[in-house]
Design a protein around this motif. Structure first.
Motif, short mmCIF file in Angstrom:
data_model
loop_
_atom_site.label_atom_id
_atom_site.label_comp_id
_atom_site.label_asym_id
_atom_site.label_seq_id
_atom_site.Cartn_x
_atom_site.Cartn_y
_atom_site.Cartn_z
N ALA A 488 -3.99 -1.85 -7.83
CA ALA A 488 -4.29 -2.11 -9.24
C ALA A 488 -3.72 -3.46 -9.67
N PRO A 489 -4.37 -4.12 -10.63
CA PRO A 489 -3.88 -5.44 -11.07
C PRO A 489 -2.45 -5.42 -11.57
N GLN A 490 -2.05 -4.36 -12.29
CA GLN A 490 -0.70 -4.31 -12.80
C GLN A 490 0.33 -4.16 -11.68
N VAL A 491 -0.06 -3.53 -10.57
CA VAL A 491 0.83 -3.44 -9.41
C VAL A 491 0.83 -4.75 -8.65
N ARG A 492 -0.35 -5.39 -8.56
CA ARG A 492 -0.45 -6.67 -7.85
C ARG A 492 0.49 -7.72 -8.44
N ALA A 493 0.75 -7.66 -9.73
CA ALA A 493 1.62 -8.64 -10.37
C ALA A 493 3.05 -8.57 -9.85
N HIS A 494 3.47 -7.41 -9.33
CA HIS A 494 4.86 -7.24 -8.85
C HIS A 494 4.91 -6.87 -7.37
N LEU A 495 3.82 -7.09 -6.66
CA LEU A 495 3.69 -6.56 -5.31
C LEU A 495 4.77 -7.07 -4.37
N GLU A 497 7.76 -8.39 -5.18
CA GLU A 497 9.10 -8.45 -5.76
C GLU A 497 10.01 -7.48 -5.00
N PRO A 498 11.26 -7.89 -4.75
CA PRO A 498 12.19 -6.98 -4.06
C PRO A 498 12.54 -5.78 -4.93
N PHE A 499 12.62 -4.62 -4.27
CA PHE A 499 12.98 -3.36 -4.88
C PHE A 499 11.92 -2.82 -5.83
N TYR A 500 10.71 -3.39 -5.79
CA TYR A 500 9.61 -2.83 -6.57
C TYR A 500 8.75 -1.99 -5.64
N THR A 501 8.59 -0.71 -5.96
CA THR A 501 7.80 0.18 -5.13
C THR A 501 7.16 1.25 -5.99
N THR A 502 6.01 1.74 -5.55
CA THR A 502 5.34 2.86 -6.21
C THR A 502 5.50 4.15 -5.42
N SER A 503 6.24 4.08 -4.32
CA SER A 503 6.44 5.27 -3.48
C SER A 503 7.88 5.75 -3.63
N SER A 504 8.03 7.06 -3.69
CA SER A 504 9.38 7.63 -3.82
C SER A 504 10.18 7.51 -2.53
#
Length: 554
Positions: A488-495, A497-504
């Motif tokens: 998603a575009p909103q995730v792509r903006a922070h893809l 970045e260190p310590f940014y994740t969408t997975s638990s």
């Protein structure tokens, strides 16, 4: 309304109208000559030669008036009144010689009176109408006194009333038209000033502005947008027609389908688009770079049917992302030494104690608790290892590397590690080319990307693909693509970045480390949208990770 009180455009209109009046006068003089030559009842019997000379002189004066008005554009009102006075004098002579009202020449008065009503102030036009009315009434009264009948007086009165009505009506209509023209001129000047200001602002704006139609056709773009996108020579083309702008075309279509998605982040490479080669020196000097753009979409409020226009605002966030990455990297470097000494040793002790407890505790609840402790110890230890790689990655060895052999060896390892069928990971598109990259680093990058791909892919045959895109004279690219849902575009903006994740279960460092390893080897890792065309079908947007290697010999 005096023309000198008007704008230059309206004064030109007055002079053009005067020239039209002069042309009409010449035509009327010619018609009178023809009329006198064929009329055998009135004027011939009263003196053909005299009236022929009057009409001939009128024709000569008409031509003279036209020449003077064309050559000497001064004293407008004086020229107009002189011409109207000549008209009234000549027509009055013909009117009297033609038998007055019964002669039918009274209609000729409408020509100078209408011209005066259009081009002169109302008071002067009414004064001329009054003179004509008094003259016509006086002629009728004179004829009445000479026992020529009384019907002519009534007819003259009606003519006088008609002259006044025509003058009033024509003058009011002309005044309204002049006011409308003045308003149009003023609005045109205001629009011209506004357009000049807009051009100045747009030419100096740092952000790009592109005007497109509903089908994605590029209608305009300011210099900043032309520099970002490389569209200086592509005005009139569609966004989807330029391979380098497919990501923007896809974001634009998504916004039109869902107006709530007014912001998007894309990565474009106009410098690797063969259609834009050698267009400007600026682009040729940046062929190996990608531009990270923030897009904002807005619809222009146009009421004309078929003229829908939308505006795309482009902000180049490449420098901002790079600066943010540098700041985070500096913070990470300061944190690495502390984590290595303060976290890793206690973590090893906890893991060792957990293993000893597992030998003595066999109850199901104890086993479950120990497994939770062990899993979290492994997760923290993996995070520490990822952070420590930030310091170890600096030692790269960019020797020539056979890409095909490394990918083939990696496929066997990856299939066995994840228990995949050999048809799931398709490496048929990997050409046997030589790149400059540290093999340990490239293996780590690919394992990370393939690990993400296998998490979201359907695991059908060729659901995960590795393939090379290479063109003569351009840096080779290695694409890692899966058939899962795009990012998603909103995730792509922070893809990255260190310590940014969408997975638990993730640490948020994998993609960040992969990009840093690529940068350390003079390569670039990014997530891009490309259009795939299969079997002549319509283009379909597909996201993939792209590793752009350094050029051969660099």
């Amino acid at each position: 309304m005096a023309p000198l009180a008007l704008s230059a455009q309206s004064r030109d209109t007055f002079w053009r109208s005067l020239q039209t009046l002069n042309g009409t006068r010449v035509v009327i003089a010619l018609v009178l000559l023809v009329y006198l030559s064929v009329d055998t009842r009135g004027l011939h019997n009263s003196g053909d030669l005299l009236y022929a000379r009057v009409c001939g002189g009128y024709l000569a004066l008409s031509v003279l008036f036209a020449v003077v008005a064309a050559r000497w554009r001064r004293r407008f009102l004086f020229q107009l009144l002189s011409q109207v006075a000549c008209d009234l004098a000549v027509i009055s002579l013909l009117y009297v010689g033609g038998g007055g009202v019964r002669g039918g020449l009274a209609i000729l008065y409408l020509f100078p009176l209408a011209g005066c009503a259009i081009l002169a102030p109302l008071v002067l036009a009414l004064f001329c109408a009054a003179l004509v009315t008094l003259f016509v009434l006086g002629d009728s009264v004179w004829r009445l006194l000479n026992a020529e009948g009384d019907a002519a007086v009534l007819q003259a009165g009606m003519l006088g009333a008609a002259f006044f009505a025509v003058v009033l009506l024509v003058n009011r209509m002309a005044a309204r038209l002049i006011l409308q023209e003045e308003l149009a001129v003023q609005r045109g000047l205001e629009i011209g000033v506004q357009q000049a200001v807009n051009r100045l602002v747009m030419s100096h704006a740092g952000d790009g502005v592109v005007v497109v139609g509903p089908d994605g056709e590029i209608h305009a773009g300011n210099p900043a947008a032309q520099q970002m996108l490389g569209v200086a020579g592509a005005l009139g083309l569609r966004l989807g027609a330029l391979p380098s702008l497919h990501a923007i075309a896809q974001a634009y279509d998504d916004w039109r389908a869902d107006p709530a998605r007014a912001t998007a982040f894309v990565t474009i490479k106009p410098y690797t688009d063969p259609a834009l080669q050698d267009m400007t020196a600026a682009w040729n000097g940046r062929r190996d770079l990608a531009a990270h753009l923030k897009l904002r979409f807005a619809a222009a409020e146009t009421t004309a049917p078929g003229l829908e226009r939308n505006v795309i605002f482009l902000e180049d966030v490449t420098a901002i992302e790079n600066q943010a990455q540098q700041l985070k990297l500096a913070s990470m470097g300061r944190l690495t030494a502390s984590i290595a000494h303060e976290v890793r040793n206690p973590l090893s002790a906890i893991g060792h104690a957990t293993s000893l407890l597992a030998e003595d505790l066999s109850a199901p609840v104890h086993v479950r608790l120990l497994r939770i402790v062990g899993d979290n110890v492994a997760r923290v230890n993996r995070m520490v290892e990822d952070i420590l790689q930030l310091s170890r990655k600096a030692h790269s060895h960019g020797e020539p590397l056979a890409l095909g052999a490394l990918v083939a060896d990696l496929k066997d390892e990856f299939d066995e590690l994840h228990g995949l069928d050999r048809a799931v990971l398709d490496i048929a598109g990997v050409a046997d080319i030589t790149v400059r990259f540290d093999p340990v680093h490239l293996r780590g990058v690919l394992l990370n990307l393939l690990g993400n791909a296998v998490r979201y892919a359907s695991r059908k045959p060729s659901s995960i693909r590795l393939f090379v895109v290479a063109a003569p004279g351009w840096p080779p690219e290695l694409h890692v693509q899966d058939d899962g849902a795009g990012i998603a575009p909103q995730v792509r903006a922070h893809l990255f970045e260190p310590f940014y994740t969408t997975s638990s279960r993730g640490t948020g460092l994998g993609l960040y480390l992969a990009r840093e390893l690529c940068l350390n080897n003079d390569a670039m890792l990014d997530y891009e949208y490309r259009f795939d065309v299969a079997g002549g079908a319509s283009p379909a947007s597909s996201g993939r990770f792209v590793i752009t290697f350094a050029r051969a010999g660099t």
